[in-house]
Design a protein around this motif. Structure first.
Motif, PDB file in Angstrom:
ATOM      1  N   CYS A  17       0.834  -1.211   0.000  1.00 13.92           N
ATOM      2  CA  CYS A  17       0.000   0.000   0.000  1.00 13.92           C
ATOM      3  C   CYS A  17       0.869   1.261   0.000  1.00 13.92           C
ATOM      4  O   CYS A  17       0.403   2.342  -0.362  1.00 13.92           O
ATOM      5  CB  CYS A  17      -0.938   0.009   1.194  1.00 13.92           C
ATOM      6  SG  CYS A  17      -0.090   0.218   2.776  1.00 13.92           S
ATOM      7  N   GLY A  18       2.109   1.143   0.457  1.00 16.15           N
ATOM      8  CA  GLY A  18       3.042   2.282   0.441  1.00 16.15           C
ATOM      9  C   GLY A  18       2.912   3.225   1.626  1.00 16.15           C
ATOM     10  O   GLY A  18       3.615   4.232   1.685  1.00 16.15           O
ATOM     11  N   ASN A  19       2.050   2.923   2.588  1.00 16.99           N
ATOM     12  CA  ASN A  19       1.853   3.844   3.715  1.00 16.99           C
ATOM     13  C   ASN A  19       3.107   4.058   4.549  1.00 16.99           C
ATOM     14  O   ASN A  19       3.298   5.118   5.137  1.00 16.99           O
ATOM     15  CB  ASN A  19       0.747   3.312   4.644  1.00 16.99           C
ATOM     16  CG  ASN A  19      -0.624   3.696   4.144  1.00 16.99           C
ATOM     17  OD1 ASN A  19      -0.748   4.383   3.141  1.00 16.99           O
ATOM     18  ND2 ASN A  19      -1.650   3.239   4.832  1.00 16.99           N
ATOM     19  N   CYS A  20       3.943   3.053   4.634  1.00 20.98           N
ATOM     20  CA  CYS A  20       5.123   3.168   5.501  1.00 20.98           C
ATOM     21  C   CYS A  20       6.226   4.012   4.857  1.00 20.98           C
ATOM     22  O   CYS A  20       7.144   4.459   5.554  1.00 20.98           O
ATOM     23  CB  CYS A  20       5.655   1.778   5.840  1.00 20.98           C
ATOM     24  SG  CYS A  20       5.896   0.740   4.395  1.00 20.98           S
ATOM     25  N   ILE A  21       6.169   4.247   3.564  1.00 23.39           N
ATOM     26  CA  ILE A  21       7.272   4.935   2.880  1.00 23.39           C
ATOM     27  C   ILE A  21       7.495   6.357   3.413  1.00 23.39           C
ATOM     28  O   ILE A  21       8.611   6.698   3.808  1.00 23.39           O
ATOM     29  CB  ILE A  21       7.054   4.922   1.351  1.00 23.39           C
ATOM     30  CG1 ILE A  21       7.169   3.481   0.850  1.00 23.39           C
ATOM     31  CG2 ILE A  21       8.057   5.821   0.631  1.00 23.39           C
ATOM     32  CD1 ILE A  21       6.828   3.304  -0.614  1.00 23.39           C
ATOM     33  N   PRO A  22       6.450   7.202   3.506  1.00 16.23           N
ATOM     34  CA  PRO A  22       6.713   8.562   3.999  1.00 16.23           C
ATOM     35  C   PRO A  22       6.992   8.631   5.496  1.00 16.23           C
ATOM     36  O   PRO A  22       7.467   9.662   5.987  1.00 16.23           O
ATOM     37  CB  PRO A  22       5.421   9.321   3.653  1.00 16.23           C
ATOM     38  CG  PRO A  22       4.375   8.283   3.505  1.00 16.23           C
ATOM     39  CD  PRO A  22       5.060   7.028   3.043  1.00 16.23           C
ATOM     40  N   VAL A  23       6.710   7.574   6.212  1.00 12.93           N
ATOM     41  CA  VAL A  23       6.943   7.569   7.665  1.00 12.93           C
ATOM     42  C   VAL A  23       8.427   7.453   7.992  1.00 12.93           C
ATOM     43  O   VAL A  23       8.894   7.933   9.021  1.00 12.93           O
ATOM     44  CB  VAL A  23       6.150   6.387   8.293  1.00 12.93           C
ATOM     45  CG1 VAL A  23       6.540   6.163   9.740  1.00 12.93           C
ATOM     46  CG2 VAL A  23       4.655   6.639   8.168  1.00 12.93           C
ATOM     47  N   CYS A  24       9.195   6.837   7.112  1.00 13.39           N
ATOM     48  CA  CYS A  24      10.601   6.554   7.410  1.00 13.39           C
ATOM     49  C   CYS A  24      11.446   7.824   7.259  1.00 13.39           C
ATOM     50  O   CYS A  24      11.518   8.402   6.173  1.00 13.39           O
ATOM     51  CB  CYS A  24      11.131   5.479   6.459  1.00 13.39           C
ATOM     52  SG  CYS A  24      12.900   5.199   6.676  1.00 13.39           S
ATOM     53  N   PRO A  25      12.111   8.280   8.320  1.00 14.80           N
ATOM     54  CA  PRO A  25      12.890   9.527   8.228  1.00 14.80           C
ATOM     55  C   PRO A  25      14.152   9.397   7.399  1.00 14.80           C
ATOM     56  O   PRO A  25      14.807  10.392   7.105  1.00 14.80           O
ATOM     57  CB  PRO A  25      13.246   9.824   9.697  1.00 14.80           C
ATOM     58  CG  PRO A  25      13.233   8.501  10.371  1.00 14.80           C
ATOM     59  CD  PRO A  25      12.181   7.683   9.668  1.00 14.80           C
ATOM     60  N   MET A  26      14.513   8.158   7.019  1.00 12.29           N
ATOM     61  CA  MET A  26      15.730   7.962   6.239  1.00 12.29           C
ATOM     62  C   MET A  26      15.428   7.575   4.787  1.00 12.29           C
ATOM     63  O   MET A  26      16.351   7.287   4.025  1.00 12.29           O
ATOM     64  CB  MET A  26      16.599   6.870   6.875  1.00 12.29           C
ATOM     65  CG  MET A  26      17.137   7.236   8.238  1.00 12.29           C
ATOM     66  SD  MET A  26      18.069   8.778   8.221  1.00 12.29           S
ATOM     67  CE  MET A  26      19.404   8.337   7.129  1.00 12.29           C
TER      68      MET A  26
END
Ligand code: SF4
Ligand code: SF4
Length: 275
Positions: A17-26
């Motif tokens: 779903c890609g939801n975790c992509i913008p959460v990662c600060p790196m």
């Protein structure tokens, strides 16, 4: 397949779903276009646990979610979970082993540093000078900060700075997690097994007499130029009875721009009981 102890995404569960992509600060998470699953770049991941802790986890059936997403796509419709949710609880932290565990110690703000008992970056810096009297009259305390979210820093770059500072006679603050990682404080040498580890941020601390400030800041500036990260420096000193600091005049005279960020009022100082 090589099994690594690091933040993982369970391929059986991930529905891309890609939801975790913008959460990662790196920026360490991406969707593998071949597998159509999210994956963590283990070299860039700093084990901050933001993806695991910062997202709500639901336990929807991955096969069902994939089926619905495929079906809706055929009709040019979408089924996306709420943006702060991993719909299938696919983000799976592993027990970290040495030296990787050092990434989490310096990057996950809720983990306490064993060396100092302080969480976050593991140092109280001069914020508690009222009580500790680390920085005395006529002295300046320095905090040299490496890395930031999206940038991070590897210990080998921190070591370049600590070795340069040690070469000009700096003695590092003992109650500091980076100092704790040194195998030879006299030359600023860190443990060799952590040099490639990447972390979100770290702070090196020390103090000098006030007259040394210009030379120290110039050396830090020179070394920072060759590092693959960002460096910011804080200097602090004790105010006089009027609340003035000799740094206020010294820094602009020497060509350094500065902002007085904080003044401690001494409210935490120890009061001697009178007999
Ligand atoms: S949020 Fe969960 S399901 Fe969505 S891409 Fe990330 S790991 Fe996969
Ligand atoms: S642990 Fe932190 S750096 Fe690693 S993938 Fe998760 S959010 Fe990104």
């Amino acid at each position: 397949m090589i099994s690594m102890s690091l933040m993982q995404i369970d391929e059986q569960k991930c529905v891309a779903c890609g939801n975790c992509i913008p959460v990662c600060p790196m920026g360490a998470i991406s969707i593998d276009p071949i597998k159509n699953r999210a994956a963590v770049n283990g070299d860039e991941c700093v084990e901050c646990y933001t993806c695991f802790r910062g997202m709500s986890m639901e336990n929807l059936n991955p096969t069902l979610v994939r089926g619905i997403r495929r079906l809706l796509k055929a009709f040019r419709l979408r089924f996306d979970p709420e943006p702060d949710v991993c719909p299938t609880s696919a983000i799976t932290p592993d027990e970290l082993s040495w030296p990787r565990v050092v990434r989490r110690a310096f990057s996950d703000p809720i983990v306490t540093h064993e060396s100092t008992g302080v969480h976050g970056r593991g140092t109280e810096e001069v914020k508690t000078n009222d009580v500790t009297h680390r920085v005395g009259i006529g002295e300046v305390g320095y905090v040299v900060e490496f890395g930031r979210p999206t940038v991070g820093v590897r210990f080998r770059d921190i070591e370049r700075m600590t070795q340069a500072l040690a070469a000009i006679g700096i003695e590092f603050e003992p109650k500091n997690p980076v100092t704790h990682m040194m195998i030879d404080k006299a030359i600023g040498k860190l443990r060799p097994d952590i040099l490639n580890e990447k972390i979100l941020s770290a702070i090196v601390e020390f103090k000098t007499p006030i007259e040394n400030v210009p030379a120290i800041l110039r050396r830090i500036e020179e070394v920072a130029e060759i590092l693959d990260t960002v460096v910011s420096v804080g200097v602090s000193t004790r105010c006089d009875a009027n609340g003035d600091s000799s740094l206020d005049a010294l820094l602009p005279e020497e060509g350094f721009s500065s902002v007085r960020g904080k003044t401690n009022l001494g409210l935490g100082r120890r009061i001697m009981a009178s007999s």
